[in-house]
Enzyme design. Sequence first.
Site, PDB file in Angstrom:
ATOM      1  N   CYS A   1       0.941  -0.932  -0.005  1.00  0.00           N
ATOM      2  CA  CYS A   1      -0.303  -0.208  -0.375  1.00  0.00           C
ATOM      3  C   CYS A   1       1.556   1.388   0.054  1.00  0.00           C
ATOM      4  O   CYS A   1       0.470   2.484  -0.369  1.00  0.00           O
ATOM      5  CB  CYS A   1      -1.359  -0.020   0.674  1.00  0.00           C
ATOM      6  SG  CYS A   1      -2.396  -1.151   0.949  1.00  0.00           S
TER       7      CYS A   1
ATOM      8  N   HIS B   1      12.810   1.120   5.308  1.00  0.00           N
ATOM      9  CA  HIS B   1      12.079  -0.382   5.038  1.00  0.00           C
ATOM     10  C   HIS B   1      12.365  -1.177   5.952  1.00  0.00           C
ATOM     11  O   HIS B   1      14.237  -1.275   6.300  1.00  0.00           O
ATOM     12  CB  HIS B   1      12.799  -1.574   3.543  1.00  0.00           C
ATOM     13  CG  HIS B   1      12.354  -2.078   2.915  1.00  0.00           C
ATOM     14  ND1 HIS B   1      12.072  -3.582   3.787  1.00  0.00           N
ATOM     15  CD2 HIS B   1      11.632  -2.201   1.778  1.00  0.00           C
ATOM     16  CE1 HIS B   1      10.998  -4.488   2.973  1.00  0.00           C
ATOM     17  NE2 HIS B   1      11.057  -3.366   1.663  1.00  0.00           N
TER      18      HIS B   1
ATOM     19  N   HIS C   1      -1.960  19.958   7.888  1.00  0.00           N
ATOM     20  CA  HIS C   1      -2.385  18.761   7.210  1.00  0.00           C
ATOM     21  C   HIS C   1      -1.717  17.083   7.424  1.00  0.00           C
ATOM     22  O   HIS C   1      -0.229  17.453   7.198  1.00  0.00           O
ATOM     23  CB  HIS C   1      -2.905  19.207   6.175  1.00  0.00           C
ATOM     24  CG  HIS C   1      -3.849  20.563   5.766  1.00  0.00           C
ATOM     25  ND1 HIS C   1      -4.658  20.717   6.297  1.00  0.00           N
ATOM     26  CD2 HIS C   1      -3.234  21.877   5.174  1.00  0.00           C
ATOM     27  CE1 HIS C   1      -4.743  21.624   5.967  1.00  0.00           C
ATOM     28  NE2 HIS C   1      -3.923  22.128   4.893  1.00  0.00           N
TER      29      HIS C   1
ATOM     30  N   HIS D   1      -1.931   7.141   5.721  1.00  0.00           N
ATOM     31  CA  HIS D   1      -2.942   5.723   4.930  1.00  0.00           C
ATOM     32  C   HIS D   1      -4.155   4.921   5.450  1.00  0.00           C
ATOM     33  O   HIS D   1      -4.375   4.691   6.608  1.00  0.00           O
ATOM     34  CB  HIS D   1      -1.973   4.259   4.168  1.00  0.00           C
ATOM     35  CG  HIS D   1      -2.530   3.415   4.088  1.00  0.00           C
ATOM     36  ND1 HIS D   1      -3.906   3.640   2.998  1.00  0.00           N
ATOM     37  CD2 HIS D   1      -2.999   1.929   4.143  1.00  0.00           C
ATOM     38  CE1 HIS D   1      -2.774   1.636   2.737  1.00  0.00           C
ATOM     39  NE2 HIS D   1      -2.372   1.496   4.001  1.00  0.00           N
TER      40      HIS D   1
ATOM     41  N   ASN E   1     -10.292   0.870   2.742  1.00  0.00           N
ATOM     42  CA  ASN E   1      -8.557   0.964   2.083  1.00  0.00           C
ATOM     43  C   ASN E   1      -8.702   0.320   0.452  1.00  0.00           C
ATOM     44  O   ASN E   1      -8.613  -0.596   0.059  1.00  0.00           O
ATOM     45  CB  ASN E   1      -7.901  -0.662   2.855  1.00  0.00           C
ATOM     46  CG  ASN E   1      -6.861  -0.442   2.630  1.00  0.00           C
ATOM     47  OD1 ASN E   1      -6.219   0.349   1.763  1.00  0.00           O
ATOM     48  ND2 ASN E   1      -6.604  -1.213   3.798  1.00  0.00           N
TER      49      ASN E   1
END
Length: 449
Positions: free
Chosen positions: A176, A255, A338, A342, A375
Amino acid sequence: MDTSSPFINLSQTFMSFFHVASACVVIAVFIYYIFRPRCIYLIDFSCYQPPDFLRATVSNFIEHLTISGVFDKESLDLQQKILERSGIGDGASVPVTVHEVPPNSSLSAARDETHDILLAVVEDLFLKHKIDPKSIDILVSNCSLFCPSPSITSIIINRFGMRSDIKSFSLSGMGCSAGLLSINLVKDLLKIHGDSVGLVLSMEAVSPNGYRGKCKSMLIANTIFRMGGAAILLSNREQDKHKAKYKLQHLTRTHVGSDNESYESVMQQIDEEGNVGVALSKQLVKVASKALKINVVELGPRVLPYSEQLKYIVSFIKRKWGMQKEVYTPNFKKAFEHFCIHAGGRAIIDGVEKHLKLDKEDVEASRSTLHRYGNTSSSSLWYELQYLEAKGRMKKGDRVWQIGFGSGFKANTAVWKCISEIGSKDRNAWSDRIHLYPVSGDGSSALET
């Protein structure tokens, strides 16, 4: 008789110095112009708005799962329980093939879904700005679980008749957060290729990825993923600055896949009965928090005022000396106006809200996007940004922080600065129902109440 004068020699020396200095300035300006950092402008973006007949209300969704005859009672009860607590409302949509009984998960169904979403958003963007498809220099798509041949970028190139020398990349398997990863790839390419325009396409295919087994961790994905996608137009051309909406300020990638718990937190796999699905670990929120913390440590010094950085350093030292229990969490509202988190699920949004000590208003765009669109994977951040625009909250000079999470496990974040006046009446995917939001405390919108 010597006719030379010290004044004449001084004048000649000064003129020589002036010429050398002028030449150095010209060379320095030329070098700066050639090697100067190129600004990355976000001209505009478009989000897919599914037609109303594709809406899958919670009750119809549960009914559809029941009459499909695929699941036993325990699996049905679990999916109903998850769905009712998910924060997803009755406006979220699924492809027409998923409305079929049983759902059509064929290659052609996935290809049709991809066509419907991406052709619509690209055409909308091109028509809005009168863009010639042949002017696109770079094309990047990301879709984790659907990787057809020819590729998704080839589909777009064929449909819109793009140039033969276009630089195209189709990314898969990146989860995602791949939307921001795609932005990062285009950013790096625009550093090399001057006066270029890049197009990013972000989506996830729902049609081929329904799970039909009994594994609890793999049933969750059935309930939260919905239909959606976005097209984002980027440029490094100075002539596009006056019409661009935003300028990219920072993009930070993290990562944590070297850690097994993180690596296995979101994984496509096969269950004992041979059914393929995406398993979501119970440790997912913990893993996301860990990845975000690492990302924030890298991003923080670039965006936070010195006062906040000093508070963090002092608290870190005090904690190391046992003088306090927790390290100070910087006030990121002093760096950003702002936040776009996700919309992976209610738990993810709650976790980030708590971790960064944000207010309910700060995560309103994320909750509203989850409620209306579900989602939508990598495209959810762009629905959230359009929400802020539709509400009229995005002002010139405002900074917005996009936070994406994805399998691997990855936390990718981007900081954009608004550089134009954005009208709330501009048409986008929220225009028809923006007055019904934000969602209420019980997770319903005015549309449902």
